[in-house]
Write a protein that holds these residues in place. Sequence first.
Motif: not given
Length: 467
Positions: A157-163
């Motif tokens: 559930g975590v990636n650069a876009t989400t962060v």
Amino acid sequence: MQVRIMLQIVGDDGTIGGTEEIAALTKVTEGAEDLGLSLAESKALLAAAQQRIVEAQVNGWLEKHRHCPISGRKLRCKGSYPVTFRTLFGDVQLKSPRFYVLKERQANGPATISPLTRLLPDHVAPERLYLETRWASLVPYAAAADLLADVLPVESGVNATTVRQHVLRAAERIEGDLAEQRASFTEGADSRDWDDLPVPDGRMVIGLDGGYIRDWRDRKKNFELIVGRSMPEDGEARYIGFVHGYDRKPQRRVIDHLRRQGFQADQDLTFITDGGEEVRSLAERISPCSEHVLDWLHITMRITVLRQFAQGLMHHDKDPGVATIDELRRIKWFLWHGNTYRASGAIDDLLLDLEALESRYPNLRRFRTAMREFRVYITSNEASLINYGERYRSGERISSAFVEATVNAVISKRFAKKQQMQWSRRGAHLLLQTRARTLDGSLRATFEHWYPGMMNDNNRGHRQAAA
């Protein structure tokens, strides 16, 4: 050896639920690496426990909010839809039920409601949002996502876009907390209220300077970030930053920043800047007790450049070169002692001498141009020139060298000045808000203000004592 880990949840009313196994581990001890839980095992254990705990909490909350707030009647369920709640220990899958609204209340509202949307408006846990914001303010978004995935069970559930989306969302909320537009501390205030103000703690110094990063829309151009650092005599320093031109109300931002640091209207305030028009305008009318000081470091840097030209002139024409170096030394002495009248006269005389000088010096034209620019620089900032020697001997600041370090800390180390990273004005401005608060240690207090439940007992005691 087999290890079984059980979870038992006790309700708010003291009722004890059933005991459920959330993990079963088989441990073989052959080396030091086999002792205790591995990172993968701890992630699986935390994710399983988090899923059960959140489910139990949400079910209990929904049961309390399933009744009509007026009549108290239990609402009928229409069905449910899946919801993902992103937490520090994994993404929790939940069911969000929809309840029919009583017919007598449907005339002025929807036919169904989803109470869980009130409990989870952002679908992300505040603690996770805080960690993502903090780490993404220090390192690139992708590196922050990798860091969280390494130590927490959040790989899926975590990636650069989400962060990035979460960080910008937090920054927009910081923007929304800004006070109303005010051009100064005295605007809309009654001067008679000053008698009720406590004695100020002392002078506050705030330095402002600019830095440039590459524009994402026009990659051949740069745009300016203005950053600063405010330092009270007693208290912790705080950072401030914004994109010049993007922020249409920069004075409001400076006022709000100073207020959060405890500044009051009758307190002495000193702005130290490089004399640029943009930052100089911010210092105007902020406070009746404020002053603007031209940074001595930038004065000496310009005089040093002029002195290098004069040394080059001396190699071609010794007498004019020596006379020019002596005159520059006099100009610097006048400026150091705050004698702006004598300094301006000496600058004009030296410029006239250079205009009339005939020499084979190849850089004479550039020397004249630099001298004209120096005269304009001193004339434009004449009101900001002080007796630097007297203030230096009294132990007060006369240089914005600490702001130069601030530019490196706030801009260069995150916005990758050397790597020529490209930024949109909005993205850079919003990231500046979270980065400034991360660097000066006030980001946690911001989240605790939004989510009081994040405040532990020690922090709560410190906040109450400060209030």
